[in-house]
Design a protein around this motif. Structure first.
Motif, short mmCIF file in Angstrom:
data_model
loop_
_atom_site.label_atom_id
_atom_site.label_comp_id
_atom_site.label_asym_id
_atom_site.label_seq_id
_atom_site.Cartn_x
_atom_site.Cartn_y
_atom_site.Cartn_z
N ASN A 26 37.78 11.37 47.70
CA ASN A 26 37.07 11.45 46.43
C ASN A 26 37.97 12.06 45.36
N THR A 27 38.69 11.22 44.67
CA THR A 27 39.69 11.68 43.70
C THR A 27 39.18 11.68 42.26
N ALA A 28 37.90 11.44 42.08
CA ALA A 28 37.36 11.27 40.74
C ALA A 28 37.58 12.46 39.82
N ARG A 29 37.62 13.67 40.40
CA ARG A 29 37.73 14.86 39.55
C ARG A 29 39.13 15.47 39.53
N ILE A 30 40.11 14.75 40.01
CA ILE A 30 41.48 15.24 39.92
C ILE A 30 41.90 15.25 38.46
N VAL A 31 42.42 16.38 38.01
CA VAL A 31 42.85 16.51 36.62
C VAL A 31 44.35 16.77 36.49
N ALA A 32 44.99 17.07 37.59
CA ALA A 32 46.43 17.30 37.55
C ALA A 32 47.01 17.09 38.93
N THR A 89 67.41 22.16 47.72
CA THR A 89 66.98 22.01 49.11
C THR A 89 65.71 22.80 49.38
N GLY A 90 64.80 22.18 50.12
CA GLY A 90 63.56 22.84 50.47
C GLY A 90 62.52 21.84 50.94
N VAL A 91 61.37 22.36 51.27
CA VAL A 91 60.23 21.51 51.60
C VAL A 91 59.43 21.31 50.33
N TYR A 92 59.20 20.07 50.00
CA TYR A 92 58.48 19.73 48.77
C TYR A 92 57.04 19.36 49.13
N PHE A 93 56.13 19.97 48.40
CA PHE A 93 54.70 19.78 48.64
C PHE A 93 54.04 19.13 47.44
N CYS A 94 53.26 18.14 47.71
CA CYS A 94 52.44 17.53 46.67
C CYS A 94 51.17 18.38 46.49
N ASN A 95 50.74 18.48 45.24
CA ASN A 95 49.58 19.30 44.92
C ASN A 95 48.66 18.54 43.98
N ALA A 96 47.36 18.69 44.19
CA ALA A 96 46.38 18.10 43.29
C ALA A 96 45.36 19.15 42.89
N GLU A 97 44.95 19.11 41.65
CA GLU A 97 43.95 20.06 41.13
C GLU A 97 42.67 19.31 40.82
N GLU A 98 41.59 19.78 41.37
CA GLU A 98 40.29 19.14 41.19
C GLU A 98 39.40 20.01 40.31
N ILE A 103 33.95 27.15 33.99
CA ILE A 103 34.10 28.58 34.25
C ILE A 103 34.68 28.86 35.63
N GLU A 104 35.07 27.84 36.34
CA GLU A 104 35.65 28.04 37.66
C GLU A 104 37.07 27.50 37.69
N PRO A 105 37.92 28.12 38.47
CA PRO A 105 39.27 27.56 38.62
C PRO A 105 39.22 26.24 39.37
#
Length: 120
Positions: A26-32, A89-98, A103-105
């Protein structure tokens, strides 16, 4: 929301790599969406972030070398990395913000991480 990252690997200094992250569920509320990385013995740091409103943020260390893009921010994000350095060099992680509410993070989701090694 599930995130699947791909595209890591071994590259020589000065080379390029392209990371991709696909979001499902459910990706409808992904904003970043964005990318973080963690080098051995160091804290995870934000590399690049793309907001649905078009705002893009890069870590100072990658400005001018990395480009984040997306055709549909609710589904995929790509990180084009050029002029790579050993310190990338490093481990790269994908991140999504919902988005939750005004008033909530935002709720964050993480992919499994993909290894990027820059070495000669």
């Amino acid at each position: 929301v599930q995130l699947q990252a791909s595209g890591g690997g071994l590259v020589q200094p000065g080379g390029s790599l392209r990371l991709s992250c696909a979001a499902s569920g459910n990706t409808a509320r992904i904003v970043a969406m964005g990318w973080y990385r963690q080098a051995p013995g160091k804290q995870r740091e934000q590399v690049a972030r793309l907001h649905i409103a078009g705002r893009i943020t890069y870590a100072d260390s990658v400005k001018g070398r990395f480009t984040i893009s997306s055709d549909d921010i609710k589904n995929t994000v790509t990180l084009q990395m050029s002029s790579l350095k050993p310190e990338d060099t490093g481990v790269y992680f994908c991140n999504a913000e919902e988005f939750q509410s005004p008033i909530e993070p935002s709720l964050e989701y993480w992919g499994q991480g993909t290894q990027v090694t820059v070495s000669s």
